[in-house]
Scaffold this motif. Structure first.
Motif, short mmCIF file in Angstrom:
data_model
loop_
_atom_site.label_atom_id
_atom_site.label_comp_id
_atom_site.label_asym_id
_atom_site.label_seq_id
_atom_site.Cartn_x
_atom_site.Cartn_y
_atom_site.Cartn_z
N VAL A 67 0.85 -1.20 0.00
CA VAL A 67 0.00 0.00 0.00
C VAL A 67 0.88 1.25 0.00
O VAL A 67 0.60 2.22 -0.71
CB VAL A 67 -0.98 -0.02 1.19
CG1 VAL A 67 -1.80 1.26 1.23
CG2 VAL A 67 -1.91 -1.24 1.09
N ALA A 68 1.97 1.22 0.75
CA ALA A 68 2.90 2.36 0.76
C ALA A 68 3.50 2.57 -0.63
O ALA A 68 3.66 3.71 -1.08
CB ALA A 68 4.00 2.15 1.80
N ALA A 69 3.81 1.48 -1.33
CA ALA A 69 4.38 1.58 -2.66
C ALA A 69 3.44 2.29 -3.62
O ALA A 69 3.88 3.05 -4.49
CB ALA A 69 4.74 0.20 -3.19
N LEU A 70 2.15 2.06 -3.47
CA LEU A 70 1.17 2.78 -4.30
C LEU A 70 1.26 4.28 -4.04
O LEU A 70 1.21 5.08 -4.98
CB LEU A 70 -0.25 2.29 -4.00
CG LEU A 70 -0.63 0.93 -4.54
CD1 LEU A 70 -1.99 0.50 -3.98
CD2 LEU A 70 -0.66 0.95 -6.06
N GLU A 71 1.40 4.65 -2.80
CA GLU A 71 1.48 6.07 -2.43
C GLU A 71 2.75 6.71 -2.99
O GLU A 71 2.74 7.84 -3.44
CB GLU A 71 1.43 6.20 -0.91
CG GLU A 71 1.10 7.55 -0.40
CD GLU A 71 -0.29 8.03 -0.76
OE1 GLU A 71 -0.41 9.25 -1.05
OE2 GLU A 71 -1.25 7.24 -0.76
N PHE A 72 3.86 5.98 -2.96
CA PHE A 72 5.14 6.50 -3.45
C PHE A 72 5.32 6.30 -4.95
O PHE A 72 6.20 6.90 -5.54
CB PHE A 72 6.30 5.82 -2.70
CG PHE A 72 6.54 6.35 -1.32
CD1 PHE A 72 7.46 7.36 -1.10
CD2 PHE A 72 5.86 5.82 -0.24
CE1 PHE A 72 7.69 7.85 0.17
CE2 PHE A 72 6.09 6.30 1.04
CZ PHE A 72 6.99 7.32 1.26
N GLY A 73 4.52 5.41 -5.56
CA GLY A 73 4.66 5.13 -6.99
C GLY A 73 5.94 4.38 -7.32
O GLY A 73 6.57 4.63 -8.34
N VAL A 74 6.33 3.45 -6.44
CA VAL A 74 7.57 2.69 -6.61
C VAL A 74 7.30 1.21 -6.38
O VAL A 74 6.29 0.85 -5.79
CB VAL A 74 8.67 3.18 -5.64
CG1 VAL A 74 8.99 4.66 -5.87
CG2 VAL A 74 8.29 2.93 -4.19
N PRO A 75 8.21 0.32 -6.82
CA PRO A 75 8.03 -1.11 -6.56
C PRO A 75 8.41 -1.49 -5.12
O PRO A 75 9.10 -0.75 -4.43
CB PRO A 75 8.98 -1.79 -7.55
CG PRO A 75 9.98 -0.76 -7.91
CD PRO A 75 9.35 0.59 -7.71
N VAL A 76 7.92 -2.66 -4.73
CA VAL A 76 8.27 -3.27 -3.45
C VAL A 76 9.18 -4.45 -3.70
O VAL A 76 8.93 -5.25 -4.60
CB VAL A 76 7.01 -3.80 -2.71
CG1 VAL A 76 7.39 -4.56 -1.45
CG2 VAL A 76 6.06 -2.68 -2.39
N VAL A 77 10.21 -4.57 -2.89
CA VAL A 77 11.06 -5.75 -2.87
C VAL A 77 10.93 -6.32 -1.47
O VAL A 77 11.03 -5.57 -0.49
CB VAL A 77 12.54 -5.40 -3.16
CG1 VAL A 77 13.41 -6.64 -3.03
CG2 VAL A 77 12.69 -4.76 -4.53
N PHE A 78 10.68 -7.63 -1.35
CA PHE A 78 10.65 -8.19 -0.02
C PHE A 78 11.70 -9.27 0.12
O PHE A 78 11.92 -10.07 -0.77
CB PHE A 78 9.26 -8.67 0.41
CG PHE A 78 8.74 -9.90 -0.28
CD1 PHE A 78 8.98 -11.16 0.25
CD2 PHE A 78 7.98 -9.79 -1.43
CE1 PHE A 78 8.47 -12.29 -0.36
CE2 PHE A 78 7.47 -10.92 -2.05
CZ PHE A 78 7.73 -12.17 -1.52
N ALA A 79 12.38 -9.19 1.25
CA ALA A 79 13.40 -10.18 1.58
C ALA A 79 12.69 -11.45 2.02
O ALA A 79 11.80 -11.41 2.86
CB ALA A 79 14.30 -9.65 2.68
N LYS A 80 13.11 -12.56 1.44
CA LYS A 80 12.52 -13.85 1.80
C LYS A 80 13.30 -14.46 2.95
O LYS A 80 14.51 -14.34 3.03
CB LYS A 80 12.54 -14.79 0.59
CG LYS A 80 11.65 -14.30 -0.53
CD LYS A 80 11.50 -15.34 -1.62
CE LYS A 80 10.50 -14.85 -2.64
NZ LYS A 80 9.69 -15.95 -3.15
N LYS A 81 12.58 -15.16 3.81
CA LYS A 81 13.20 -15.74 5.00
C LYS A 81 13.80 -17.11 4.74
O LYS A 81 14.24 -17.77 5.66
CB LYS A 81 12.19 -15.80 6.14
CG LYS A 81 11.89 -14.43 6.70
CD LYS A 81 11.07 -14.51 7.95
CE LYS A 81 10.82 -13.12 8.51
NZ LYS A 81 9.89 -13.16 9.62
N SER A 82 13.83 -17.51 3.50
CA SER A 82 14.56 -18.72 3.12
C SER A 82 14.74 -18.68 1.61
O SER A 82 13.94 -18.10 0.89
CB SER A 82 13.82 -19.99 3.53
OG SER A 82 12.58 -20.07 2.88
N ARG A 83 15.80 -19.28 1.16
CA ARG A 83 16.06 -19.33 -0.28
C ARG A 83 15.16 -20.40 -0.88
O ARG A 83 15.14 -21.54 -0.41
CB ARG A 83 17.52 -19.65 -0.54
CG ARG A 83 17.87 -19.48 -2.00
CD ARG A 83 19.37 -19.55 -2.19
NE ARG A 83 19.67 -19.30 -3.58
CZ ARG A 83 20.81 -18.81 -4.00
NH1 ARG A 83 21.75 -18.53 -3.14
NH2 ARG A 83 21.02 -18.61 -5.27
#
Length: 189
Positions: A67-83
């Motif tokens: 939701v924050a990314a929509l406000e900023f107009g940027v992509p989200v990257v999320f760190a995964k907790k396992s490969r």
């Protein structure tokens, strides 16, 4: 942010071991309207910071970050907790201890998605001991990306994480800062 503090007072549950349960609106069932209000506040606070991506950690931060990314107009990257098998190639990695889950997670992000020119806003639901954010800061550093700051929904200000992250020179904007809590009582900073 008064709206978030009011919601914590109304619907938050203080459990054993200093756990603040906000799963009815923040990190299990999600109030996206509240996320929008939170995101608008972070956008106001980080105006002019040149945020190019939002970085969060799996799992509870993802909804808020989107939701924050929509406000900023940027992509989200999320760190995964396992490969996982779907992360091919080189990754940035670090180990992050988890208070909530116990144990240590091997946290990874594909090198394709964090770049030296990125200006990151780190977003998470809670800041208590700061381990998750320290892990994200490590990943950003490995990538050579700049960190514009950190936006957290709730900071347990009586725990050391916020002070430790701020002492690193990182700007932290918590929308609700809990000064103290006990069953049936919560006090904000």
């Amino acid at each position: 942010m008064k709206e978030l503090e009011d919601r914590i007072r109304r619907d938050g549950i203080i459990g054993e071991g200093g756990v603040l349960k906000v799963d009815s609106f923040l990190n299990h069932q999600m109030d996206v309207g509240l996320f929008r209000a939170m995101s608008r506040e972070w956008a106001r606070l980080f105006t002019g910071e040149g945020v190019s991506k939002i970085l969060t950690i799996e799992a509870s931060g993802i909804g808020i970050a989107c939701v924050a990314a929509l406000e900023f107009g940027v992509p989200v990257v999320f760190a995964k907790k396992s490969r996982t098998k779907n992360i091919a190639g080189d990754v940035y990695r670090t180990e992050v201890p988890s208070f909530t889950h116990g144990g240590v997670s091997d946290v990874v992000v594909s090198k394709r998605f964090l770049l030296p020119g990125d200006r990151l806003l780190l977003i998470d639901d809670f800041l208590a001991n700061g381990a998750a954010l320290e892990g994200l800061l490590t990943l950003a550093g490995q990538a050579g990306a700049a960190v514009a700051g950190v936006g957290v929904a709730i900071e347990k200000a009586f725990q050391p994480g916020g002070a430790r992250i701020r002492a690193m020179g990182v700007r932290v904007e918590a929308l609700a800062r809990v000064k103290s809590m006990s069953p049936g009582r919560i006090e904000f900073c």
